[in-house]
Enzyme design. Sequence first.
Site, mmCIF file in Angstrom:
data_model
loop_
_atom_site.group_PDB
_atom_site.id
_atom_site.type_symbol
_atom_site.label_atom_id
_atom_site.label_comp_id
_atom_site.label_asym_id
_atom_site.label_seq_id
_atom_site.Cartn_x
_atom_site.Cartn_y
_atom_site.Cartn_z
ATOM 1 N N GLU A 178 0.814 -1.218 0.000
ATOM 2 C CA GLU A 178 0.000 0.000 0.000
ATOM 3 C C GLU A 178 0.849 1.271 0.000
ATOM 4 O OE1 GLU A 178 -2.825 0.348 3.237
ATOM 5 O OE2 GLU A 178 -3.562 2.273 2.524
ATOM 6 N N LYS A 220 -2.408 -1.944 -3.309
ATOM 7 C CA LYS A 220 -3.480 -1.115 -2.739
ATOM 8 C C LYS A 220 -3.078 0.344 -2.884
ATOM 9 C CE LYS A 220 -6.090 -0.196 1.454
ATOM 10 N NZ LYS A 220 -6.827 -0.790 2.561
#
Length: 339
Positions: A178, A220
């Site tokens: 992420e 992500k």
Amino acid sequence: MSIQTDMQKTIEDMVQKGKGILAADESLPTITKRFKPIGVEPTEENRRAWRTLLLTTPRLGDYISGIILFEETLTQKNDDGTLLPEVAESQGIVPGVKVDKGTISLVNSPGDFITQGLDNLGERLKTYKEQGARFAKWREVYPISTHNPRRLGIEANAEALACYAAICQSVGIIPIVEPEVLIDGEHTIERCFEVTETVQHAVYHAMRRYGVILEYTILKPSMVVPGKEHTKASPEEVAENTVKQLRRTVPAAVPSINFLSGGQSPEEATVNLNAMNANYLNQPWELSFSYGRALQETALQAWLGKKENVPAAQAALLKRAKLNAAARYGSYTPEMEKE
Ligand code: 13P
């Protein structure tokens, strides 16, 4: 099962047509911030009650294939005494865990941050795996300003993400990677594009150096959007910029891209994802969601910490999950909000 077979199975369970991931991994300071507006004390029991509510939502598994938990949730139980990761599995939802320890300022790179938690990560992961976690999540953040993120910030954060991902795979855990480019500021969508492209390029360069197997990862990212203080972009503009940027930086070997909501409203996050899937078919990866706030916000407001509100809160969660599942097919319409 071998580590590879484990990871193959986990990816297949997590990456499913019409489904996405629910992020419910708020750290103590973050959950405190989420509970405050609804007047709920952030006690361990209230945190357990909230995560139980989410996980026991009937039919949640129709739209959600994975849930990111906070460490403590792995050992908490629902009201019948079943461990929460088992409750997730019984709904057909893969349990995972946030393994980073949050951010600190990055020395010699003013305005940039770095995420902590690499020490003993391998050992921690083995424990989480025994507790039922099959994937992990690690977040690096990148503020946008005139000078940020700096070269050092971009490189140090990429290094940390790649190192984390390699450690996860060494124990058979799927890493969710992420890199969040923050929405704060008055920058243009073009500036967000440029920063996001540079950041992700560095991340995949580092992943290559660390020998990360891309087929066993999920990205992500944040969407390419103008800063919060700037005029909003249309869903079509967000979709065009986001898909264009991803095509430049994310290898086709990555199976799924699951966006964070990062301060977008629940409806914005849905409509933007929908525009991508409606207008850009046949991309090499799935375009999906891994929302925290955009899935939980309306449910929190319905709950208010009261037992009698549990069904209403679960209905609110299921509704957002269903609408985002529709956005996975590009078949969401604003009228569906009223149903
Ligand atoms: P938001 O969708 O609320 O940004 O949360 C996703 C997440 O996991 C942030 O780390």
